[in-house]
Design an enzyme around this catalytic site. Structure first.
Site, PDB file in Angstrom:
ATOM      1  N   PHE A 206       0.855  -1.182   0.000  1.00 50.27           N
ATOM      2  CA  PHE A 206       0.000   0.000   0.000  1.00 50.27           C
ATOM      3  C   PHE A 206       0.893   1.235   0.000  1.00 50.27           C
ATOM      4  CE2 PHE A 206      -2.374   3.547   1.490  1.00 50.27           C
ATOM      5  CZ  PHE A 206      -3.614   3.390   0.906  1.00 50.27           C
TER       6      PHE A 206
ATOM      7  N   ASP B 204       9.201   3.160   1.695  1.00 52.75           N
ATOM      8  CA  ASP B 204       8.006   3.910   2.088  1.00 52.75           C
ATOM      9  C   ASP B 204       7.769   3.684   3.580  1.00 52.75           C
ATOM     10  OD1 ASP B 204       5.466   4.746   2.715  1.00 52.75           O
ATOM     11  OD2 ASP B 204       4.516   3.924   0.925  1.00 52.75           O
TER      12      ASP B 204
END
Lengths: 500, 500
Positions: free
Chosen positions: A217, A326
């Site tokens: 995600f 991330d």
């Protein structure tokens, strides 16, 4: 205001807080001192089922304006304190989801209220600048004392952005620009490139790709969404890019017990990564960058070993792809280190590290060579928000002053041990307890059971989050102490004991 | 704090403010009372060339952290007031660019400082919620009193977002979801759709497109960027989508003098729009939505007539495309109406209207049927920021209380008349003066001349913005009075008089 509310609430909580002590007593700590922070409540306190009548009325009102299908309940943030979220019906819950992991040091922390009431800060709130053209006088200083004081190893540059998706979008753009500059030998773009880019065509808008992982995600804007593969509902009906998607290791837990099996699984995934890089180069859509979470969060709290990430980082280097970590959900201290990638032990962990959530502002760090060669290539009106940097500075002060990373490590151990005990006690319901710091998770036997456990726990004063197909994720604040762990385990134990 | 600074600065300005009165005296109003708002300065005051030595030192410092090529100077926001931006070297400039058109009622407006010092608001700043799952108690009320009180005709629904790009990205997603739901007859997606969307493939991630216009600017995230066609530097090296791009009318100004020619040009563009819709349908990349600015801003302040937009809206309806009006720069009152599209006179102007900048929060309004059928389809962690809604409420109060839309109309007329006079006086330098409200622009004969005029004006205390190839754009606050118009014109006249 804060202290008078506190007095009232504390008096109230003293009347109510014994209600939950009895059933799950084996998790009540015998040794830990009950160190309630001066500004916090000491226990959940429930008055209605959740959502209560006031929440339901507000849900109806907001339903006239927006889709409200994802709303749990309405909150009384004024009355919320520390780890406890108070709803509009007066229910006070131990919050271990914390606004999707974005509250670093609890609700209404006195240090943050002080930021608000400091007259020197007023201007930063009322005069939001266009940071890319007219920064405030203290902007370099504020970046140095906040974001750069926690910069990942090897990175001295940082770009703020308004949210996590914008951070990742712009990180991707930096990688594309870097890759093309490298390809064209750092010369000026051709007339053809300049002309074609204006009409979305190659070579000006090149067919480059970002390699991502199944279960990842990275956000929901269209660039980010092309690298997000956690749930169909996020992606359905939105046009996307033909970019390569590698398998993320599906490990067996506890990790220490399945070292050999997990190493095999990780090797399989790494091999697939290299195959995809070659395949997409052959398709004339070369991989400019690889993006990965240190722990896949929304996708189900999927872990991989430091060895996997070290090898992946090397694969990126070998094939000339940028490596983007991330840390939007993992960053900010919740794994026991400020950045989850610190657990890998690398001096040069990444080319780009993006963040948001607990850091109050979005943005990304990058190595020097990832900085665009020209202005206005990475740009927008606000490029972040200096008022959020003020909060971040203060959050970092509190983290340092109160040694919160050590606290997280301690609480995280207690939490994971408790989850192990619960899954041993309820093997037909729970499995795969896992975690790093307080960034913990456990699976239910199916999604219906998971959802039922979560609702029952909520009605007993414990508010948790879900992720993946059947996972409960724990994302408490950094001021979540062993004492709160025991509250959490007590309630969860009660719910499981009642579960048929 | 504010008032003591004010006293000091007012005393200071009283010593300095006569310096600029002499040269451009023909623009000094004979009638308008010099109504300096109580919190504002009354004139520019320059101490150094811009950027001055302090700005240059800070530029060097920030250059170690970020690309600083777009930075004009560093600001002292504490000392800035109303229409006057003060820099770190003590230069005070009349600001008609206003942080890329994002400051609605001037710097340090007392009403906004009051928002900050109201103890009831503290919680909204220190406890940023995940609005999509846990909104605060007052969220429906705040939406009603702020955003919904200014909702475009036909729209009762609004979704907040953190910035302009996120607003447009999510507006696009809403249009794609709406289009596919319509195509599949509002039934559930097929297994194949659910499966393919997870790997970025059709039919789950369909080949749908958004039609945009040459010269458009809709943001810089990858979905938005595929509809942005103002400057190559924004788009170069970033992968894009094969979406149709129609010509935006190239009108002759003043519009009243070229009605027939302009109508022909607009007809040509509309015909091309219909051709592109048909062509992209044949290419199996149907146009789900059309996005357009009421006035193209970044692309060079390009206007079109109400008739053009009315016909375009009908074309969208005829072909089953959603119609998205991007008011990120035009919204908030600067054209003399709250929304620029109000000048078209339509009851049903659009399916989606996006905003940001002057509204303090990003977001978009939409008609009922554009709302996604399920939760989590339009979603992210923060989905806006309630603290920005507080500022917006107060901005709207000030706009109403002080009749600022009327002020804008009055100031805008004075500004445009002044620009007409200047281009008549300097026809070899200036042309194509145009505007609506204070949303005005004028072209220089080439980009070098434009840039030179802007720098010289800046050194005389007038800070303007540029757009397009050789355009100067004026984006003053809503508290920009005729008195300020005369200051602006005086300085511009001085610069032009000196221009060889």
């Amino acid at each position: 205001m804060a202290s008078s509310l506190l007095t009232r609430q504390l008096a109230f909580s003293l009347q109510k807080n014994l209600r939950l002590a009895a059933p799950g007593s084996r998790y009540v700590s015998k040794t830990a001192t009950k160190t309630v922070s001066e500004f916090e409540y000491d226990a959940p306190s429930m008055k209605t089922a959740v959502p209560g009548p006031k929440s339901q009325e507000l849900l109806r009102q907001l339903g006239e304006i927006q889709n409200v299908g994802a709303i749990h309940f309405f909150c009384n943030y004024e009355e919320s304190r520390g780890n406890y979220l108070v709803d509009v019906d007066g229910n006070r819950m131990l919050d271990v989801y914390t606004q999707i992991s974005s509250i670093p040091i609890g609700y209404n922390h006195p240090a943050l209220i002080k930021v608000m009431t400091n007259p020197n800060n007023v201007s930063a709130f009322v005069n939001r600048p266009a940071l890319g053209i007219l920064p405030p006088e203290n902007f370099p200083d504020k970046l140095n004392e906040s974001l750069l004081s926690i910069a990942p190893s090897g990175m001295t540059r940082v770009q703020t952005m308004a949210c996590g998706s914008c951070s990742n979008e712009n990180a991707f753009k930096s990688m594309f620009i870097w890759y093309r500059n490298k390809e064209r030998g750092y010369t000026s773009p051709s007339e053809q490139e300049v002309g074609t880019c204006m009409i979305n065509q190659t070579p000006g808008c090149p067919d480059l790709s970002i390699l991502s992982f199944m279960g990842a995600f990275h956000g929901r804007t269209m660039g980010c969404l092309a690298t997000t593969h956690s749930k169909a509902i996020h992606k359905l009906d939105i046009p996307s890019f033909d970019w390569p998607i590698a398998p993320f290791p599906k490990l067996q837990y506890p990790l220490e017990e399945f070292v050999r099996e997990n190493a095999q699984e990780e090797a399989r995934c790494l091999e697939e990564v290299e195959d995809l890089i070659v395949k997409w180069r052959q398709k004339d859509k070369p991989v400019a960058g690889i993006v990965i979470e240190p722990i896949q969060a929304e996708g189900g709290d999927n872990h991989a070993s430091p060895d996997f990430f070290i090898k992946l980082r090397n694969i990126a280097r070998k094939h000339g792809c940028a490596f983007h970590v991330d840390e939007v959900q993992t960053g900010g201290g919740t794994t026991g280190k400020f950045w989850a990638h610190e657990h890998w032990g690398l001096d040069d962990p990444a080319d780009v590290v993006s963040f948001s959530k607990k850091l109050q502002t979005g943005g990304y760090y990058h190595r020097d060579e990832m900085q665009p060669d020209k202005p206005y290539r990475i740009f927008n009106t606000w490029m972040g928000d200096p008022s959020k940097n003020l909060f971040l500075s203060e959050v970092l002060n509190v983290i340092r002053r109160e040694n919160l990373l050590e606290e997280v490590t301690r609480s995280g151990k207690a939490l994971l041990q408790g989850l192990y005990a619960l899954q041993t006690q309820y093997p037909q319901i729970l499995s795969r307890a896992r975690g790093q710091g307080t960034f913990c998770a456990i699976d239910a036997c199916n999604d219906a059971t998971r959802d039922s456990i979560m609702l029952k726990a909520r009605n007993k004063g414990l508010f948790m989050g879900s992720c993946g197909e059947k996972t409960i994720r724990f994302r408490p604040t950094l001021v979540f102490k062993e004492y709160h762990v025991h509250q959490l385990l007590n309630i969860l134990n009660d719910v499981l004991a009642e579960h048929k």
